[in-house]
Scaffold this motif. Sequence first.
Motif, PDB file in Angstrom:
ATOM      1  N   ARG A  66    -154.785  72.458 -28.253  1.00  0.00           N
ATOM      2  CA  ARG A  66    -155.717  73.318 -28.991  1.00  0.00           C
ATOM      3  C   ARG A  66    -156.315  72.539 -30.161  1.00  0.00           C
ATOM      4  O   ARG A  66    -155.975  72.769 -31.313  1.00  0.00           O
ATOM      5  CB  ARG A  66    -155.019  74.579 -29.475  1.00  0.00           C
ATOM      6  CG  ARG A  66    -154.609  75.489 -28.348  1.00  0.00           C
ATOM      7  CD  ARG A  66    -153.897  76.718 -28.880  1.00  0.00           C
ATOM      8  NE  ARG A  66    -153.371  77.488 -27.787  1.00  0.00           N
ATOM      9  CZ  ARG A  66    -153.974  78.533 -27.244  1.00  0.00           C
ATOM     10  NH1 ARG A  66    -155.132  78.922 -27.701  1.00  0.00           N
ATOM     11  NH2 ARG A  66    -153.420  79.174 -26.259  1.00  0.00           N
ATOM     12  N   THR A  68    -160.134  70.081 -31.200  1.00  0.00           N
ATOM     13  CA  THR A  68    -161.432  69.541 -30.820  1.00  0.00           C
ATOM     14  C   THR A  68    -161.618  68.211 -31.534  1.00  0.00           C
ATOM     15  O   THR A  68    -160.950  67.925 -32.534  1.00  0.00           O
ATOM     16  CB  THR A  68    -162.580  70.501 -31.193  1.00  0.00           C
ATOM     17  OG1 THR A  68    -162.537  70.747 -32.597  1.00  0.00           O
ATOM     18  CG2 THR A  68    -162.481  71.814 -30.430  1.00  0.00           C
ATOM     19  N   ASP A  78    -163.380  69.141 -26.339  1.00  0.00           N
ATOM     20  CA  ASP A  78    -162.420  70.220 -26.524  1.00  0.00           C
ATOM     21  C   ASP A  78    -161.219  69.937 -25.629  1.00  0.00           C
ATOM     22  O   ASP A  78    -161.350  69.895 -24.404  1.00  0.00           O
ATOM     23  CB  ASP A  78    -163.066  71.563 -26.160  1.00  0.00           C
ATOM     24  CG  ASP A  78    -162.220  72.752 -26.593  1.00  0.00           C
ATOM     25  OD1 ASP A  78    -160.983  72.598 -26.742  1.00  0.00           O
ATOM     26  OD2 ASP A  78    -162.793  73.835 -26.790  1.00  0.00           O
ATOM     27  N   LYS A  80    -158.843  71.667 -24.704  1.00  0.00           N
ATOM     28  CA  LYS A  80    -158.405  72.714 -23.773  1.00  0.00           C
ATOM     29  C   LYS A  80    -158.873  72.416 -22.348  1.00  0.00           C
ATOM     30  O   LYS A  80    -158.298  72.916 -21.390  1.00  0.00           O
ATOM     31  CB  LYS A  80    -158.855  74.096 -24.234  1.00  0.00           C
ATOM     32  CG  LYS A  80    -160.306  74.408 -24.038  1.00  0.00           C
ATOM     33  CD  LYS A  80    -160.616  75.819 -24.507  1.00  0.00           C
ATOM     34  CE  LYS A  80    -162.085  76.135 -24.284  1.00  0.00           C
ATOM     35  NZ  LYS A  80    -162.415  77.464 -24.787  1.00  0.00           N
TER      36      LYS A  80
END
Length: 195
Positions: A66, A68, A78, A80
């Motif tokens: 989690r 960036t 990102d 994720k």
Amino acid sequence: MRARTLLPAALTAALITLTGCGSGSSSDDAAEGASASTASSPAQPPASAETGESGDTGAQVPQVLRFTATTVDGKPFDAKTLAGKPTVLWFWAPWCPKCKAQAAETAKVAADYAGKANVVGVAGLDKNAAMKDFVADTGTSAFPHLSDEKGEVWKRFKVTEQSRYVILDKDGKTVYEGVLPGGKGLGEKVAGLTG
């Protein structure tokens, strides 16, 4: 008066520790075999996933992913998007000869396991222009490299020196953290996670 002398000395010692290219025989090299079979590492950030958020693959995003960042090419990144697949994070510095020696094997693993595992370079300890030059000079542009000039990703993974790998399984748990001289053994570690 003594505090004025100690503070610069302490800062200098910290910088030397962070910018050293590592010695030829470190405890990481000796413990390499043991670390490969370790299920987790003390350097591992929490890997718990919160319900409700999933990455591009539909997998739950563990806490460790989690964040960036920005790539050396200036594009947003990102983490994720890495969820659900094993991930190799390669921490390197542009001026480091050991990092340069790892480049070819890291690029080969990225190509061999494309679609099955993620490989991401995390460049630090220099300016972005030098990072871009390193990627071009080493032919490693086929996978993303983060420009971590401020050391935020390095701190997140508790990395204190370059030429290190942090390997996460598909659930975001650290399964290896250490040095692989010349990248030797990286392919086998990734193969064990994608098999």
